[in-house]
Design a protein around this motif. Structure first.
Motif: not given
Ligand code: ADP
Ligand code: UVW
Ligand code: MG
Length: 396
Positions: A60-78
């Motif tokens: 999944e492509p992700l727009p630039a973001g910090d580690f909190d946004a990356m964690t949330t995106a990972s949890l949503d994907a999981l």
């Protein structure tokens, strides 16, 4: 069978794993990885990749973001994948100072102490807090634990951890060598013992974690007695974007002559130095190993030279050692770096066939010949399995 979701915020990447552990497993390598996730180059437009072994599960492509946004995106994907729910989550924290010598459950006081150390690990500790906060806010209400890179190095003797600076000033500020990459060095130690049938208390070895951040560790009788990172993860080896050790007088000189603030000067050494500065092209050895221009070759040669010099020093620290171990993305996958190190350690009785060195990429492998006085191993430095193991123990 606890199922652990582990997050490893590195200087450039966020990695996560879903790992099945057992409450009384003897070592981290007994854990079973169900999947792994990787977001490289956090802070820029990037991609989340989730894989199970070699099989891609999600991209999944992700727009630039910090580690909190990356964690949330990972949890949503999981959440979208049809997976069993984890029982707990674990987070790697780089700097625990003298406060922690083992993994702990996370509460407000633990977060406060991690934040208090942010000044000493600015590339890491704030990212761990962002990951923890995103996990707390996600609504999955998972019990949370964290574990510390510094914990494994609590056994350093004072001759190794004390800097030769004013005794009282150093004590007042807690200025001392802490050491990092402890999850990786501990994992390599335990895996070496398991593979070579050595009791932990009898292991005298030099381990190495060679990636964007790099360090070497001398282990005597199963305990860390010397390591190359120090008060912060800037000391020691040359790294992806970090200078490693330099003459400290360079810092005030630069500040004066390049008109830099102390923060600018630190950025210069942490973000704009190392393999990137010397090659002028990349911090990544996967790219540099294919280049033939003078500066890329120099960058690779300087990197290998510094590892070799440090390993040689640590063999002298130990006096007598059974093995050296290469771990980490560079250590496991870059024969061009291992080659000159092994050549330089011939005098210590290292015997490795150069063709064998060239062919070994990844995996847990004995590189040296049976005649080698000092064994040479490549061990997959699995910080994820170690993280899952230690966090399971903390929440038992
Ligand atoms: N498969 C590989 N082959 C060669 N080098 C690798 C490999 N994987 C990682 N590396 C090296 O390790 C670096 C990435 O390290 P990593 O630990 O992922 O970063 P971080 O510091 O964010 O934890 C790369 O820049 C590269 O030099
Ligand atoms: C401590 C450290 O440098 O960690 P990493 O290698 O993950 O950046
Ligand atoms: Mg790393």
């Amino acid at each position: 069978m606890p199922l652990v979701l582990c997050f490893n915020p590195g200087s450039n990447s966020l990695k996560f794993d879903l790992i099945e552990t057992t409450a009384n497993q003897p070592r981290a390598s007994a854990g079973k990885r169900l999947l792994t996730g990787d977001i490289d180059n956090v802070g820029k437009d990037t991609t989340l990749e989730i894989t199970r072994g070699d099989q891609p599960l999600h991209s999944e492509p992700l727009p630039a973001g910090d580690f909190d946004a990356m964690t949330t995106a990972s949890l949503d994907a999981l959440d979208k994948l049809d997976l069993p729910k984890p029982d707990l989550a674990g987070v790697r924290v780089v700097h625990g100072g003298s406060d922690f010598n083992a993994a702990v459950g996370i509460d407000d006081e633990v977060i406060r102490k991690i934040e208090a150390r942010a000044e000493l690990a600015p590339l890491h500790n704030p990212k761990s807090v962002k990951v923890i906060r995103a996990l707390q806010q996600h609504g999955s209400a998972l019990p949370l634990a964290c574990t510390f890179d510094t914990a494994f190095h609590h056994t350093l003797p004072e001759v190794a951890w004390r800097y030769a600076i004013d005794y009282d000033v150093a004590n007042r500020h807690g200025i001392r060598k802490y050491g990092f990459h402890g999850l990786s060095h501990r994992y390599q130690l335990e895996q070496f013992c398991s593979l070579s049938n050595t009791a932990i208390q009898q292991a005298n070895i030099v381990t190495s974690h060679l990636e964007s951040g790099s360090s070497v560790c001398a282990i005597r009788e199963g305990r860390s007695v010397e390591t190359s990172m120090g008060f912060t993860p800037l000391e020691g080896l040359m790294m992806g974007t970090r200078s490693g050790s330099i003459d400290p007088a360079i810092l005030p000189y630069l500040m004066q002559h390049e008109n830099l603030s102390s923060q600018d000067a630190l950025q210069f050494l942490e973000k704009k130095s190392g393999l990137l500065a010397i090659s002028g092209q990349s911090l990544d050895t996967r790219i540099l190993r294919k280049k033939t221009d003078e500066r890329s070759l120099l960058a690779m040669a300087m990197y290998a030279y510094r590892v070799r010099a440090t390993m040689g020093a640590y063999l002298a620290v130990l006096g007598d050692a059974q093995a050296i171990v290469f771990g980490g993305g560079i250590g496991e996958n870059t024969p061009e770096v291992r080659g000159p190190i092994l050549e330089g350690l011939r005098g210590w009785g290292v015997d490795v066939d150069p063709a064998r060195n060239t062919n070994v990429m990844a995996g847990d492998t004995l590189l040296s010949s049976p005649a080698s006085k000092l064994a040479v191993w490549v061990i997959h430095a699995d910080e994820g399995l170690q993280l899952a193991h230690e966090c399971t123990q903390a929440l038992q």
